[in-house]
Motif scaffolding. Structure first.
Motif, short mmCIF file in Angstrom:
data_model
loop_
_atom_site.label_atom_id
_atom_site.label_comp_id
_atom_site.label_asym_id
_atom_site.label_seq_id
_atom_site.Cartn_x
_atom_site.Cartn_y
_atom_site.Cartn_z
N GLU A 89 36.46 15.94 43.41
CA GLU A 89 37.77 16.21 42.82
C GLU A 89 37.83 15.59 41.42
O GLU A 89 37.20 14.56 41.18
CB GLU A 89 38.79 15.52 43.72
N GLU A 112 43.48 17.45 38.66
CA GLU A 112 43.94 18.18 39.86
C GLU A 112 44.43 17.20 40.93
O GLU A 112 45.36 17.51 41.68
CB GLU A 112 42.83 19.11 40.39
N LYS A 119 42.77 24.20 44.00
CA LYS A 119 41.72 23.64 43.13
C LYS A 119 40.49 24.55 43.03
O LYS A 119 39.64 24.36 42.18
CB LYS A 119 41.30 22.25 43.66
#
Ligand SMILES: [Ca+2]
Lengths: 197, 197
Positions: free
Chosen positions: A39, A43, B24
């Motif tokens: 990740e 985000e 995402k």
């Protein structure tokens, strides 16, 4: 000259949001729920703001959700200069060094804005870091709650990679979540136990 | 049973935020400012919320910034089921089909939440889509303003790839921005002219 002056407030703010784009290139230790990749902090910040919007009912007395959301939108910007420090690799020494780097980053980044906005943003970030007000405690709790949620969904991929134990999670994550919002800890604690059994 | 009932509201909300993670993985036609890769819709949503936080001074009379931020955090969730439709490839036919897909997506996603939250979120998303209230007009204007900002920073890489002209930008983007926040259009219009000259 009149024209340039009129555009000044837009230009400074445009520079700030353009610079903020770099947060999309800061990689975290946590993966997406599907485990497909790590990740990034931009985000992640969106996800946390959505957590705040969704889980506000479990916030401590006196929490103002829209203020928590603003805090979470800004909370990781300093990583543009300072990088992300994975929670389970931190020591008191690395934390002190990191705090210095992050304070310099906050001064530079919020300094891009007119002072009337830059100063309140900087103060909001410092409030988040201090984790003393109800808003900051709830924001910190969500910042600790989301990574276990990602790990639970992805079958613990990033915990396994870092040899993370239940005790480490309980100390570094559980404590912060329970202090602000016990219902969220009660939700994940049994899932963590099962996953790491 | 008492325990399971108590956890019920957390469980539904946890399912919603876990499902939201999939945003995402939705790729947009716009790149990061450094041109290194395409942007995804989750980090784009964070960026827009930060735009709203930063550029609120240029919002139309009657705009409530914290409501605009909530709207922007939710505005692209439907893309989890419906995907992102690049602005310059849309026709009236594809738009009608897309609107149907997105409405079904909104019903499914916001339907994961207890109705007391799911229904207001769904309504906020519909308000964004209708683009009639001051909050929605400003949110839409920011959604149109950020991609040119990314293109200007990356020397127009995604415009060139799609043969986008100044007239196309003026019609599909300029109109929406000018209606809500002329100062932002005044800031980018000369930069777009220079870039596409
Ligand atoms: Ca969109």
């Amino acid at each position: 000259a009149a024209c340039a002056d009129t555009d000044q407030p837009v230009a400074a703010r445009a520079r700030f949001v353009a610079e903020a784009d770099r947060l999309k290139t800061v990689t975290r230790a946590t993966t997406l729920t599907d485990g497909s990749r790590f990740e990034n902090s931009a985000e992640h910040s969106w996800h946390l703001a959505l957590y705040a919007l969704t889980l506000g009912e479990h916030a401590p007395e006196g929490t103002r959700p829209s203020r928590v959301i603003r805090m979470l939108l800004l909370h990781d910007l300093v990583e543009i200069d300072a990088g992300d420090a994975p929670l389970y690799l931190q020591t008191p020494e690395t934390q002190a060094l990191m705090a210095e780097k992050e304070e310099a980053a906050a001064a530079r980044l919020f300094g891009l804005l007119p002072d009337t906005e830059g100063a309140p943003h900087h103060a909001l970030w410092q409030e988040f870091e201090a984790a003393e007000t109800p808003d900051a405690r709830f924001a910190k709790a969500l910042d600790r709650f989301q990574p276990p949620m990602q790990n639970i969904a992805s079958n613990g991929v990033s915990w396994r990679a870092n040899n993370v134990t239940y005790e480490m999670i309980d100390t570094r994550v559980g404590r912060v979540i329970r202090r602000a919002t016990p219902a969220l800890w009660d939700h994940i604690a049994p899932k963590i136990t099962t996953l790491l059994a």
